[in-house]
Design a protein around this motif. Structure first.
Motif, PDB file in Angstrom:
ATOM      1  N   ILE A  45     -66.960   0.275 -64.098  1.00  0.00           N
ATOM      2  CA  ILE A  45     -67.142   1.727 -64.132  1.00  0.00           C
ATOM      3  C   ILE A  45     -67.666   2.082 -65.526  1.00  0.00           C
ATOM      4  O   ILE A  45     -66.989   1.818 -66.527  1.00  0.00           O
ATOM      5  N   GLN A  46     -68.864   2.623 -65.578  1.00  0.00           N
ATOM      6  CA  GLN A  46     -69.462   3.010 -66.853  1.00  0.00           C
ATOM      7  C   GLN A  46     -69.382   4.508 -67.095  1.00  0.00           C
ATOM      8  O   GLN A  46     -69.490   4.978 -68.220  1.00  0.00           O
ATOM      9  N   GLU A  47     -69.187   5.273 -66.007  1.00  0.00           N
ATOM     10  CA  GLU A  47     -68.964   6.712 -66.085  1.00  0.00           C
ATOM     11  C   GLU A  47     -68.136   7.111 -64.878  1.00  0.00           C
ATOM     12  O   GLU A  47     -68.157   6.433 -63.848  1.00  0.00           O
ATOM     13  N   THR A  48     -67.370   8.178 -65.009  1.00  0.00           N
ATOM     14  CA  THR A  48     -66.518   8.596 -63.897  1.00  0.00           C
ATOM     15  C   THR A  48     -67.333   9.350 -62.850  1.00  0.00           C
ATOM     16  O   THR A  48     -68.394   9.912 -63.146  1.00  0.00           O
ATOM     17  N   GLY A  49     -66.826   9.313 -61.599  1.00  0.00           N
ATOM     18  CA  GLY A  49     -67.539   9.991 -60.528  1.00  0.00           C
ATOM     19  C   GLY A  49     -67.150   9.455 -59.171  1.00  0.00           C
ATOM     20  O   GLY A  49     -66.040   8.946 -58.972  1.00  0.00           O
ATOM     21  N   GLY A  50     -68.093   9.547 -58.214  1.00  0.00           N
ATOM     22  CA  GLY A  50     -67.850   9.094 -56.853  1.00  0.00           C
ATOM     23  C   GLY A  50     -67.941   7.585 -56.733  1.00  0.00           C
ATOM     24  O   GLY A  50     -68.136   6.863 -57.726  1.00  0.00           O
ATOM     25  N   PRO A  51     -67.808   7.056 -55.510  1.00  0.00           N
ATOM     26  CA  PRO A  51     -67.865   5.601 -55.311  1.00  0.00           C
ATOM     27  C   PRO A  51     -69.122   4.946 -55.871  1.00  0.00           C
ATOM     28  O   PRO A  51     -69.101   3.766 -56.244  1.00  0.00           O
ATOM     29  N   GLU A  52     -70.199   5.725 -55.978  1.00  0.00           N
ATOM     30  CA  GLU A  52     -71.468   5.153 -56.456  1.00  0.00           C
ATOM     31  C   GLU A  52     -71.419   4.702 -57.917  1.00  0.00           C
ATOM     32  O   GLU A  52     -72.312   3.956 -58.365  1.00  0.00           O
ATOM     33  N   VAL A  53     -70.406   5.102 -58.687  1.00  0.00           N
ATOM     34  CA  VAL A  53     -70.327   4.677 -60.093  1.00  0.00           C
ATOM     35  C   VAL A  53     -69.759   3.260 -60.228  1.00  0.00           C
ATOM     36  O   VAL A  53     -69.731   2.709 -61.337  1.00  0.00           O
ATOM     37  N   LEU A  54     -69.328   2.670 -59.121  1.00  0.00           N
ATOM     38  CA  LEU A  54     -68.848   1.283 -59.146  1.00  0.00           C
ATOM     39  C   LEU A  54     -70.072   0.358 -59.146  1.00  0.00           C
ATOM     40  O   LEU A  54     -70.752   0.211 -58.128  1.00  0.00           O
ATOM     41  N   LYS A  55     -70.359  -0.251 -60.295  1.00  0.00           N
ATOM     42  CA  LYS A  55     -71.580  -1.039 -60.461  1.00  0.00           C
ATOM     43  C   LYS A  55     -71.267  -2.538 -60.522  1.00  0.00           C
ATOM     44  O   LYS A  55     -70.319  -2.964 -61.197  1.00  0.00           O
TER      45      LYS A  55
END
Length: 322
Positions: free
Chosen positions: A6-16
């Protein structure tokens, strides 16, 4: 190694998905090769920024796998041991570090998938039923989210003790799962007033204890379900945080007790950790504790796993597999 970051908080799409160096175990640490990861609500809270963390971070704390390397000063483990922990430092990865003090051995009859599915939620159910409110045969418990991961395990443990279990669920499918786990009465909260139903089922007496992982939407009703001097164990908040309330309510409703427990305070010593983990894993090994973990995702699909959990349409445990 591959890892989710996680590089920034947010929805599931922030899981890189990223490539990171395999970590080296320091003093008191063990490096494990991760074989199965348990997905929990706390990772959603970190991802969304509800819980603060230093970014970037590899989320996750629950995993099972194989000991790869021991750090200085570690005793009691050997490379190749099958192990599990709810204290992994970043479990959404192919390799992860674990403080040896938080690591337990897994019996040969238990698979990594089973161990990852039951370690955190199983020990949570264990402390609730055996310590927070030590259930006794003949007592009655209300379990919210009865078809969730903890709910199914807690129901089985309560029935093992000889307690009567009433659960709340949202659908007929979940009601059937709850009954299979041992619930004697199941309330569809989407169609019924759970407080009125509990009073009807108990002949107006109320229950001895409410185990509530939902929080905001159930809190007041949970208090109203208790018998005088009953206890509400609020161990989660899937619907949101409970609003501040006046403690005089507890007196007015029958000298009630409310506690907000956390697993970490119930496995603070090695003795307590091993008691809970050995009980839970032992019951899985002998078949007396049934697991539901039909939602398996590859590590690369961590975002889909989070979306599924947030949809509240899943039952039992969600796993990631590197």
């Amino acid at each position: 190694m591959k890892a989710i970051q996680i590089q920034e908080t947010g929805g599931p799409e922030v899981l890189k998905l990223v490539e990171l160096p395999i970590p080296t175990p320091g003093p008191g640490q063990v490096l494990i090769r991760v074989e199965a990861v348990g997905v929990n609500f706390i990772e959603l809270y970190f991802r969304k920024g509800q819980y603060k963390a230093t970014l970037p971070m590899v989320p996750g704390s629950e995993a099972a796998g194989t000991v790869e390397e021991l750090g200085p000063g570690v005793n009691g483990f050997t490379p190749g041991d099958s192990v599990a922990s709810a204290g992994v430092l970043g479990s959404y990865a192919e390799y992860a570090l674990v403080p040896a003090a938080q690591l337990v051995k897994v019996p040969g009859a238990v698979t990594p998938e089973q161990a990852a599915a039951v370690t955190l939620q199983g020990m949570t159910a264990h402390y609730l039923a055996y310590s927070t409110f030590p259930l006794k045969a003949g007592e009655t418990a209300l379990v919210h989210a009865g078809a969730g991961g903890v709910g199914l395990l807690l129901t089985q443990m309560a029935r093992r003790i000889g307690a009567r279990v009433i659960t709340t669920v949202s659908t007929q499918e979940k009601a059937e799962l709850s009954r299979e786990a041992g619930a004697s009465e199941v309330i569809l909260y989407s169609q019924q007033d759970f407080v009125a139903e509990v009073k009807r089922i108990t002949g107006g007496k109320g229950v001895d204890v409410v185990y509530d992982s939902v929080g905001k939407t159930t809190f007041e009703g949970s208090l109203n379900c208790l018998r005088p001097r009953g206890l509400l164990a609020l161990f989660g908040g899937s619907s949101g945080a409970v609003a501040p309330f006046d403690p005089i309510q507890l007196s007015a409703k029958g000298s009630l007790f409310v506690t907000r427990p956390s697993l970490w305070h119930y496995i603070a010593t090695r003795e307590e950790l091993e008691w809970r983990a050995n009980d839970v894993l032992g019951w899985v090994a002998d078949g007396s504790l049934k697991l539901r973990a039909e939602h398996d995702y590859p590590l690369t699909e961590a975002a889909q796993a989070h979306a599924a959990m947030e949809s509240r349409q899943t039952t039992g445990k969600i796993l990631l597999e590197p």
